[in-house]
Write an enzyme that holds these catalytic residues in place. Structure first.
Site, PDB file in Angstrom:
ATOM      1  N   TYR A  94       0.843  -1.187   0.000  1.00  0.00           N
ATOM      2  CA  TYR A  94       0.000   0.000   0.000  1.00  0.00           C
ATOM      3  C   TYR A  94       0.881   1.239   0.000  1.00  0.00           C
ATOM      4  CZ  TYR A  94      -3.795  -3.205   1.403  1.00  0.00           C
ATOM      5  OH  TYR A  94      -4.705  -4.229   1.469  1.00  0.00           O
ATOM      6  N   PRO A 108     -16.013  -5.553   2.164  1.00  0.00           N
ATOM      7  CA  PRO A 108     -17.174  -6.106   2.883  1.00  0.00           C
ATOM      8  C   PRO A 108     -18.492  -5.416   2.587  1.00  0.00           C
ATOM      9  CG  PRO A 108     -15.915  -4.690   4.344  1.00  0.00           C
ATOM     10  CD  PRO A 108     -15.141  -4.768   3.052  1.00  0.00           C
ATOM     11  N   THR A 147     -26.622  -5.642  -6.907  1.00  0.00           N
ATOM     12  CA  THR A 147     -27.325  -5.381  -8.156  1.00  0.00           C
ATOM     13  C   THR A 147     -28.634  -4.650  -7.856  1.00  0.00           C
ATOM     14  OG1 THR A 147     -28.382  -7.539  -8.007  1.00  0.00           O
ATOM     15  CG2 THR A 147     -26.379  -7.393  -9.322  1.00  0.00           C
TER      16      THR A 147
END
Length: 271
Positions: A51, A196, A201
């Site tokens: 990162y 998470p 949809t």
């Protein structure tokens, strides 16, 4: 709600993913958010050597060192980030090098939870896990974790070194790792879902919105609460770059879902 990782590291079951603290907000904001997470009771913070080329680990040390005794810092090695490309790199000498660099950046004598960021298909798994096991035997790593693995890979890895955690993508709208979660439940392994709160949809009647309205909460809070209710071994690590969003996420731990809520949320179509 707490979970003990590896038999000796108790953590609150809603952690914090630190990835977005660098590369987006200014440094002072990133430091403020990390400190606020600890103030709110977060005891598991997840980062990685990839990162922002290790700067994420450096920022956490700048913000939180010396660390509270109950704070578990989890980091990862074994994957490089080349712009938009993520490449597994699991050669034993590389894993050792990266673990040593993480120790230095985090300002610690040992890493609480060191996770193999990805299994490198070009390197025997025994060599990759063997390198981490040696680090553990030397006292430089307390527990070993894996990320994005199948049940078969997890089973093979567990025969080489003790596995304390698995970090796979998983959410109410993405349950492809259900079999891995079941394995973790059977073997007492912490399951740490990344992404998470993935988008769902579009449905005519959005179950997340319906449950959120029932409780006067947000869809994100409901999605996080679903994970906490789904299994006692789950420790979500939502990330953010804003203080307000952090506080919203942490508050999800106080949301109690009913059986009816859980049944409705189970009807969500994969996103």
């Amino acid at each position: 709600m707490t979970l003990t990782i590896g038999g000796d590291m108790p953590v609150h079951r809603l952690g914090f993913g630190a990835m977005r603290l660098t590369g987006g907000p200014d440094r002072s904001t990133g430091i403020e958010i990390a400190r606020r997470a600890v103030e709110l009771g977060v005891t598991l913070i997840d980062t990685a050597d990839s990162y922002d080329l290790g700067d994420n680990e450096t920022l956490l040390a700048e913000a939180l060192h010396p660390y509270p005794e109950d704070l578990v810092i989890a980091t990862k090695g074994g994957q490089v980030n080349l712009g938009r490309a993520w490449i597994p790199l699991g050669r034993p000498e590389y894993l050792r090098q990266q673990a040593e660099l993480s120790l230095r950046r985090l300002r610690v004598d040992w890493i609480d939870l060191y996770q193999l960021h990805r299994i490198d298909p070009a390197v025997p798994l025994a060599d990759q896990l063997g390198a981490l096991r040696i680090l553990m035997e030397e006292g430089k790593v307390r527990h070993i974790g894996l990320s994005e693995v199948s049940v078969g890979q997890l089973d093979e890895a567990a025969a080489i070194a003790p596995i304390a955690s698995v970090q796979n993508r998983y959410s109410v709208a993405d349950r492809a790792s259900e079999d891995v979660l079941d394995y973790c439940e059977r073997h007492g392994i912490a399951f740490i879902p990344w992404l998470p709160v993935a988008r769902t949809t579009t449905q005519a009647d959005d179950p997340l919105a319906t449950v959120a309205a029932r409780h006067g909460r947000t869809r994100t809070q409901v999605a996080l609460s679903w994970l906490l209710h789904r299994s006692a071994v789950i420790v979500p690590i939502p990330g953010t770059s804003t203080r307000a969003h952090l506080e919203e996420n942490v508050a999800a731990a106080q949301l109690s879902l009913s059986v009816d809520d859980m049944e409705l949320l189970s009807t969500i179509a994969p996103g």
